[in-house]
Design a protein around this motif. Sequence first.
Motif, PDB file in Angstrom:
ATOM      1  N   PRO A  18      37.849  44.506  85.715  1.00 54.15           N
ATOM      2  CA  PRO A  18      38.939  43.738  86.323  1.00 54.15           C
ATOM      3  C   PRO A  18      40.324  44.110  85.783  1.00 54.15           C
ATOM      4  O   PRO A  18      41.297  44.141  86.541  1.00 54.15           O
ATOM      5  CB  PRO A  18      38.582  42.286  85.984  1.00 54.15           C
ATOM      6  N   ILE A  19      40.415  44.403  84.511  1.00 56.00           N
ATOM      7  CA  ILE A  19      41.709  44.795  83.926  1.00 56.00           C
ATOM      8  C   ILE A  19      42.202  46.076  84.594  1.00 56.00           C
ATOM      9  O   ILE A  19      43.346  46.166  85.045  1.00 56.00           O
ATOM     10  CB  ILE A  19      41.609  44.980  82.400  1.00 56.00           C
ATOM     11  N   ILE A  20      41.339  47.069  84.660  1.00 58.56           N
ATOM     12  CA  ILE A  20      41.730  48.348  85.272  1.00 58.56           C
ATOM     13  C   ILE A  20      42.071  48.154  86.744  1.00 58.56           C
ATOM     14  O   ILE A  20      43.035  48.728  87.249  1.00 58.56           O
ATOM     15  CB  ILE A  20      40.623  49.401  85.078  1.00 58.56           C
ATOM     16  N   SER A  21      41.312  47.320  87.417  1.00 59.26           N
ATOM     17  CA  SER A  21      41.564  47.054  88.832  1.00 59.26           C
ATOM     18  C   SER A  21      42.962  46.490  89.048  1.00 59.26           C
ATOM     19  O   SER A  21      43.681  46.922  89.955  1.00 59.26           O
ATOM     20  CB  SER A  21      40.505  46.076  89.354  1.00 59.26           C
ATOM     21  N   VAL A  22      43.372  45.540  88.236  1.00 61.89           N
ATOM     22  CA  VAL A  22      44.717  44.957  88.359  1.00 61.89           C
ATOM     23  C   VAL A  22      45.774  46.019  88.054  1.00 61.89           C
ATOM     24  O   VAL A  22      46.777  46.134  88.764  1.00 61.89           O
ATOM     25  CB  VAL A  22      44.879  43.738  87.429  1.00 61.89           C
ATOM     26  N   LEU A  23      45.537  46.826  87.032  1.00 59.98           N
ATOM     27  CA  LEU A  23      46.521  47.834  86.636  1.00 59.98           C
ATOM     28  C   LEU A  23      46.599  49.007  87.622  1.00 59.98           C
ATOM     29  O   LEU A  23      47.573  49.756  87.592  1.00 59.98           O
ATOM     30  CB  LEU A  23      46.216  48.349  85.226  1.00 59.98           C
ATOM     31  N   MET A  24      45.603  49.160  88.489  1.00 61.95           N
ATOM     32  CA  MET A  24      45.649  50.226  89.502  1.00 61.95           C
ATOM     33  C   MET A  24      46.825  50.010  90.448  1.00 61.95           C
ATOM     34  O   MET A  24      47.376  50.960  90.982  1.00 61.95           O
ATOM     35  CB  MET A  24      44.361  50.249  90.334  1.00 61.95           C
ATOM     36  N   GLU A  25      47.188  48.751  90.648  1.00 67.14           N
ATOM     37  CA  GLU A  25      48.253  48.422  91.591  1.00 67.14           C
ATOM     38  C   GLU A  25      49.641  48.777  91.052  1.00 67.14           C
ATOM     39  O   GLU A  25      50.468  49.294  91.777  1.00 67.14           O
ATOM     40  CB  GLU A  25      48.203  46.934  91.934  1.00 67.14           C
ATOM     41  N   LEU A  63      41.388  50.218  75.636  1.00 63.18           N
ATOM     42  CA  LEU A  63      41.795  51.111  76.723  1.00 63.18           C
ATOM     43  C   LEU A  63      42.964  51.993  76.298  1.00 63.18           C
ATOM     44  O   LEU A  63      43.058  53.156  76.692  1.00 63.18           O
ATOM     45  CB  LEU A  63      42.140  50.305  77.972  1.00 63.18           C
ATOM     46  N   GLY A  64      43.848  51.454  75.476  1.00 65.84           N
ATOM     47  CA  GLY A  64      44.957  52.247  74.939  1.00 65.84           C
ATOM     48  C   GLY A  64      44.458  53.334  74.014  1.00 65.84           C
ATOM     49  O   GLY A  64      44.901  54.484  74.084  1.00 65.84           O
ATOM     50  N   THR A  65      43.521  52.984  73.142  1.00 63.78           N
ATOM     51  CA  THR A  65      42.947  53.955  72.212  1.00 63.78           C
ATOM     52  C   THR A  65      42.235  55.080  72.966  1.00 63.78           C
ATOM     53  O   THR A  65      42.271  56.236  72.550  1.00 63.78           O
ATOM     54  CB  THR A  65      41.969  53.249  71.246  1.00 63.78           C
ATOM     55  N   ALA A  66      41.622  54.728  74.090  1.00 68.39           N
ATOM     56  CA  ALA A  66      40.922  55.723  74.908  1.00 68.39           C
ATOM     57  C   ALA A  66      41.890  56.570  75.742  1.00 68.39           C
ATOM     58  O   ALA A  66      41.472  57.511  76.411  1.00 68.39           O
ATOM     59  CB  ALA A  66      39.923  55.023  75.826  1.00 68.39           C
ATOM     60  N   GLY A  67      43.174  56.216  75.714  1.00 67.45           N
ATOM     61  CA  GLY A  67      44.166  56.988  76.455  1.00 67.45           C
ATOM     62  C   GLY A  67      44.264  56.627  77.926  1.00 67.45           C
ATOM     63  O   GLY A  67      44.790  57.401  78.724  1.00 67.45           O
ATOM     64  N   LEU A  68      43.788  55.429  78.293  1.00 68.43           N
ATOM     65  CA  LEU A  68      43.807  55.027  79.698  1.00 68.43           C
ATOM     66  C   LEU A  68      44.933  54.061  80.032  1.00 68.43           C
ATOM     67  O   LEU A  68      45.312  53.934  81.197  1.00 68.43           O
ATOM     68  CB  LEU A  68      42.459  54.388  80.072  1.00 68.43           C
ATOM     69  N   VAL A  69      45.456  53.380  79.019  1.00 66.44           N
ATOM     70  CA  VAL A  69      46.500  52.369  79.225  1.00 66.44           C
ATOM     71  C   VAL A  69      47.619  52.590  78.213  1.00 66.44           C
ATOM     72  O   VAL A  69      47.368  52.964  77.071  1.00 66.44           O
ATOM     73  CB  VAL A  69      45.911  50.945  79.057  1.00 66.44           C
ATOM     74  N   VAL A  70      48.848  52.350  78.661  1.00 66.43           N
ATOM     75  CA  VAL A  70      50.024  52.431  77.800  1.00 66.43           C
ATOM     76  C   VAL A  70      50.663  51.049  77.718  1.00 66.43           C
ATOM     77  O   VAL A  70      50.785  50.350  78.725  1.00 66.43           O
ATOM     78  CB  VAL A  70      51.052  53.440  78.360  1.00 66.43           C
ATOM     79  N   GLU A  99      29.981  53.064  77.860  1.00 69.51           N
ATOM     80  CA  GLU A  99      30.290  52.363  76.605  1.00 69.51           C
ATOM     81  C   GLU A  99      31.669  51.717  76.692  1.00 69.51           C
ATOM     82  O   GLU A  99      31.883  50.629  76.168  1.00 69.51           O
ATOM     83  CB  GLU A  99      30.236  53.321  75.415  1.00 69.51           C
ATOM     84  N   LEU A 100      32.594  52.368  77.354  1.00 69.87           N
ATOM     85  CA  LEU A 100      33.947  51.832  77.489  1.00 69.87           C
ATOM     86  C   LEU A 100      34.074  50.921  78.707  1.00 69.87           C
ATOM     87  O   LEU A 100      34.451  49.759  78.594  1.00 69.87           O
ATOM     88  CB  LEU A 100      34.970  52.971  77.598  1.00 69.87           C
ATOM     89  N   LEU A 101      33.726  51.436  79.873  1.00 69.28           N
ATOM     90  CA  LEU A 101      33.952  50.692  81.109  1.00 69.28           C
ATOM     91  C   LEU A 101      32.892  49.625  81.374  1.00 69.28           C
ATOM     92  O   LEU A 101      33.110  48.746  82.201  1.00 69.28           O
ATOM     93  CB  LEU A 101      34.027  51.655  82.295  1.00 69.28           C
TER      94      LEU A 101
END
Length: 116
Positions: free
Chosen positions: A30-37, A64-71, A21-23
Amino acid sequence: MADHSEEACKRVDVSITRVFELLGKRWTGPIISVLMERAVYFAELRRAIPGISERMLSDRLTELGTAGLVVREVDEGPPLRVAYRLTAAGAAMEPALKELSLWAESYLRESAEKGC
């Protein structure tokens, strides 16, 4: 013989459902992929993902912020800049995402080549 009972249909893995539902939303991968770096400024992130609008990028980052994955981090500047980075929970997805990438290279190759 397949089990088509109502009870069998209720046994869908709740965790997997929540993950997709989220990913499973467009642009999230792609957003998460870029932020992995590394941590990335909003404008850099938008340039790194061709075709995404500012509004969509903002919406996905909020989710993603609400889900606690991104700050979201504000650099007061001048100029004022906003950067995004993965939390520990977001970064913990890296092994699973690498495995998915390997799987895609092996099994989705034909589809990817058609898109080029």
